[in-house]
Design an enzyme around this catalytic site. Structure first.
Site, PDB file in Angstrom:
ATOM      1  N   ASP A  80       0.927  -1.524   0.050  1.00 37.59           N
ATOM      2  CA  ASP A  80       0.316   0.407  -0.172  1.00 37.59           C
ATOM      3  C   ASP A  80       1.172   1.261   0.002  1.00 37.59           C
ATOM      4  OD1 ASP A  80       0.850  -0.943   2.696  1.00 37.59           O
ATOM      5  OD2 ASP A  80      -0.986   0.604   3.352  1.00 37.59           O
ATOM      6  N   GLU A 136       0.253  -0.979   5.531  1.00 36.51           N
ATOM      7  CA  GLU A 136       1.340  -0.546   6.785  1.00 36.51           C
ATOM      8  C   GLU A 136       1.112   1.167   7.262  1.00 36.51           C
ATOM      9  OE1 GLU A 136       5.053   1.601   7.797  1.00 36.51           O
ATOM     10  OE2 GLU A 136       3.609   1.637   6.020  1.00 36.51           O
TER      11      GLU A 136
END
Length: 368
Positions: A80, A136
């Site tokens: 991400d 994350e």
């Protein structure tokens, strides 16, 4: 499993420069929007890279891309990115970054698609274990799932930008809390403090307590607590019966503290309202000694660099791995961390290539 093949992405200025598997993978991934919660398209391309090279690969229930291998070292970075549109292109040269060759612009090129792609190439070259995790940038749900779902590897290299010549040994932790207060509605001429007054007074006390705890240390430094108000809301309730106030807060936790000690510091500042605490990540500081950092230092020197060690003021999934698995964990990856989340995020491809070489050389030592 079925995964979609990488698309033939057209990137302005890229003719003739995407001439290695790593550069091609990087160029396949960066144009794909992958903000937290929307990683599936990028994850599919990443999985295809491993499948096309004969590696076992699957996407787990959290959305992590997992390619098991030699667990002497686990290479892991996050799929991400933060939101934001940085037009994807390749430009020649970059005086600010000291780069003479092609530079890839795009969201995630530094944080952390560059490290992710470099690790994928090194994992294929050496047989090392690999995981691309999700979430994350928000709640680390991918890393939290991973540490519950698999046994500990022998060592972990976590992918985040450090610059190709540097190894990150430490990160601060983080803990978040939501302050809430409510007081009966009353005429504005009355002198009693309402919920908004309580919230602002509480935050002033928190900031003062954090300053006292930090002493003479430089604000925002690695050895300090940092208090941040992420959002605030308040006013008269819809039914007119109360004044309410809420504030989302985040606290960076240095190695001298724990999430629990920071919670206690903040709770001591309450005289009205309450704080609902969320998930936390502990601080982490790795030793520069041992086989893992030694392998990376040697690989950097072999590639013509002079290795250095970093301690970062942010927080990373590396902290969770070290805490849960109790194995050596360091962080490494190409890119200038000053460009994390920035509107001019970009990565010199020569630096990316060097990082691939460093990771491949280090993993070959660790898996030998």
């Amino acid at each position: 499993m079925t995964v979609s093949a990488p698309l033939d992405t057209e990137i302005p200025g890229a003719d003739g420069v995407l001439d290695t598997p790593g550069r091609r993978l990087l160029a396949d991934l960066v144009p794909v929007p992958s903000p937290s919660g929307e990683e599936s398209a990028a994850g599919s391309r990443l999985a295809a890279f491993f499948e096309d090279r004969g590696r076992e690969v699957w996407v787990d229930d959290a959305g992590n891309v997992r390619a098991p291998g030699d667990d002497s070292v686990l290479l892991t970075s996050h799929v991400d990115t933060v939101p934001g549109d940085v037009p994807v292109r390749v430009e020649q040269g970059d005086e600010e970054l000291g780069a003479a060759g092609p530079v890839l612009w795009g969201r995630g090129s530094v944080d952390a698609t560059g490290p992710l792609a470099a690790m994928a190439v090194a994992a294929v070259e050496t047989g090392a274990s690999f995981v691309g995790v999700v979430g994350e940038e928000t709640d680390s749900r991918g890393a939290r799932y991973l540490i519950e779902d698999r046994e500990a590897p022998e060592t972990v290299i976590n992918g985040e930008p450090s610059g190709w010549e540097a190894i990150t040994l430490g990160y601060r932790g983080i803990v978040g809390g939501e302050y809430a207060a409510s007081t009966p509605a009353g005429h504005g001429a009355r002198p009693e403090a309402n919920a908004i007054d309580h919230a602002t007074a509480w935050w002033e006390r928190v900031r003062a307590a954090v300053d006292d705890a930090n002493g003479q240390a430089e604000p925002g430094g690695f050895d300090t607590i940092t208090a941040t108000a992420a959002s605030v809301d308040g006013g008269l309730a819809a039914d007119g019966s109360a004044v309410t106030a809420s504030m989302a807060t985040r606290f960076r936790v240095p190695a001298s503290e724990t999430p629990d000690s920071v919670r206690a510091l903040v709770d001591d500042c309450l005289d009205a309202g309450e704080v609902a605490w969320g998930q936390s990540i502990p601080p982490h500081v790795a030793s520069p000694r041992g086989v893992l950092p030694a392998a990376l230092r040697k690989a950097i020197r072999d590639a013509g660099g002079e290795p250095t060690h970093l301690h970062k003021t942010g927080t990373a999934d590396a902290n969770l791995y070290a805490d849960a698995w109790d194995v050596p964990v360091v962080t490494y990856g190409p890119g200038d961390a000053e460009l994390d989340h920035a509107p001019d995020e970009r990565l010199p491809l020569a630096e990316f290539d060097r990082a691939v070489t460093v990771l491949t050389t280090a993993c070959a030592q660790l898996t030998d």
